[in-house]
Design a protein around this motif. Sequence first.
Motif, mmCIF file in Angstrom:
data_model
loop_
_atom_site.group_PDB
_atom_site.id
_atom_site.type_symbol
_atom_site.label_atom_id
_atom_site.label_comp_id
_atom_site.label_asym_id
_atom_site.label_seq_id
_atom_site.Cartn_x
_atom_site.Cartn_y
_atom_site.Cartn_z
ATOM 1 N N ASN A 90 0.258 1.077 7.303
ATOM 2 C CA ASN A 90 -0.314 -0.197 6.866
ATOM 3 C C ASN A 90 -1.436 -0.634 7.812
ATOM 4 N N TYR A 92 -4.666 -3.527 7.670
ATOM 5 C CA TYR A 92 -5.299 -4.557 6.851
ATOM 6 C C TYR A 92 -5.836 -5.676 7.710
ATOM 7 N N ARG A 106 -5.005 -1.158 3.429
ATOM 8 C CA ARG A 106 -3.939 -0.223 3.032
ATOM 9 C C ARG A 106 -2.602 -0.909 3.273
ATOM 10 N N HIS A 107 -1.735 -0.937 2.226
ATOM 11 C CA HIS A 107 -0.521 -1.744 2.350
ATOM 12 C C HIS A 107 0.559 -1.221 1.414
ATOM 13 N N ARG A 137 2.279 3.514 -0.439
ATOM 14 C CA ARG A 137 1.425 2.733 0.465
ATOM 15 C C ARG A 137 0.014 2.872 -0.086
ATOM 16 N N SER A 139 -3.939 2.533 -0.796
ATOM 17 C CA SER A 139 -5.278 2.281 -0.267
ATOM 18 C C SER A 139 -6.054 1.430 -1.264
ATOM 19 N N ASP A 140 -7.182 0.886 -0.829
ATOM 20 C CA ASP A 140 -8.043 0.066 -1.704
ATOM 21 C C ASP A 140 -7.255 -1.037 -2.386
ATOM 22 N N SER A 141 -6.373 -1.689 -1.634
ATOM 23 C CA SER A 141 -5.483 -2.669 -2.260
ATOM 24 C C SER A 141 -5.703 -4.081 -1.727
#
Length: 301
Positions: A90, A92, A106-107, A137, A139-141
């Motif tokens: 994670n 961010y 990323r989360h 998990r 990406s691009d979130s």
Amino acid sequence: MKKTALVLAIALASTTAVQADPVTVYGQLNVSAQSSDEGEGRFSELKSNSSRFGLKGDFELEHGLTLVYQVEWAVDLADVSGGENITSRNQYVGLKGNFGQVRLGRHDTALKDAQGKIDLFSDYEADVKALWRGEVRASDSVTYYTPTYNGFGVHLTYIMEDAADAEDAFSAAVYYGDENLKDSKYYASVAMDSDVAGFDAMRVQAQGKLADVKLGAMYHTQENIVSGLEQDGWLLSAAYPMGKTELKAQYQTLEDDDAVSVGVDYKAGKNTTLFAWYSSFNFDMAAPDRDYLAVGIKHKF
């Protein structure tokens, strides 16, 4: 090697700044000696079980806003070296205020995060991801947490397409209570994925305390977007404390596949746990049965 050196340099530089800025350096070292049988004979190995380190913090801004961030990496202490030793987890940056909290980067998706502490063998061979889809998990979130109201809250994840021929995806969860069972005796959530990593999924889960025993249950359903294959499963977990020792057991299914796990944790210090566990997987024709026996040490800092 350059990647590893850069990451370590950032971590060390941030450590020296702890006194000046609200930066927290944290991590978990988790290694086990394991005897494994995956259908072709038994062998021994060392496993690094999601060992990690990271930096996190927050800064007060104007107008009641707070900047929040986290940059976390996985590190393999056992059998992977060089440039592949350190990988992203994670990571961010975001804002929080009266509206809740927004995180960019990323989360873990809302569905993954909603399981709380119900999976008693998370990070080991019997982690729920061994049988179920949905442990993503992303990406691009964009992640959004609402403020909690009377114990209720909402977690939303929007995953951007990242390419002209791709599709965006969504994950959402509604939860109640404290997943650590400290502020409340119960935790429950309902979560769903829409086209996340090629699957639609839904989970209903709850955990609570009955006397000193922690009991958890999860129902899971998933559908492959391409093939249309639908599968269901469920999980039951229980943990019983005995002084510094905790006994735990878990059973998980997906259609005719299942996994049984038992284990024991011993609190050797405030941040140090010694553990042993055994997991057995029974597959219906698609793959050979397998089982694992491990002993190890986990230290948090």
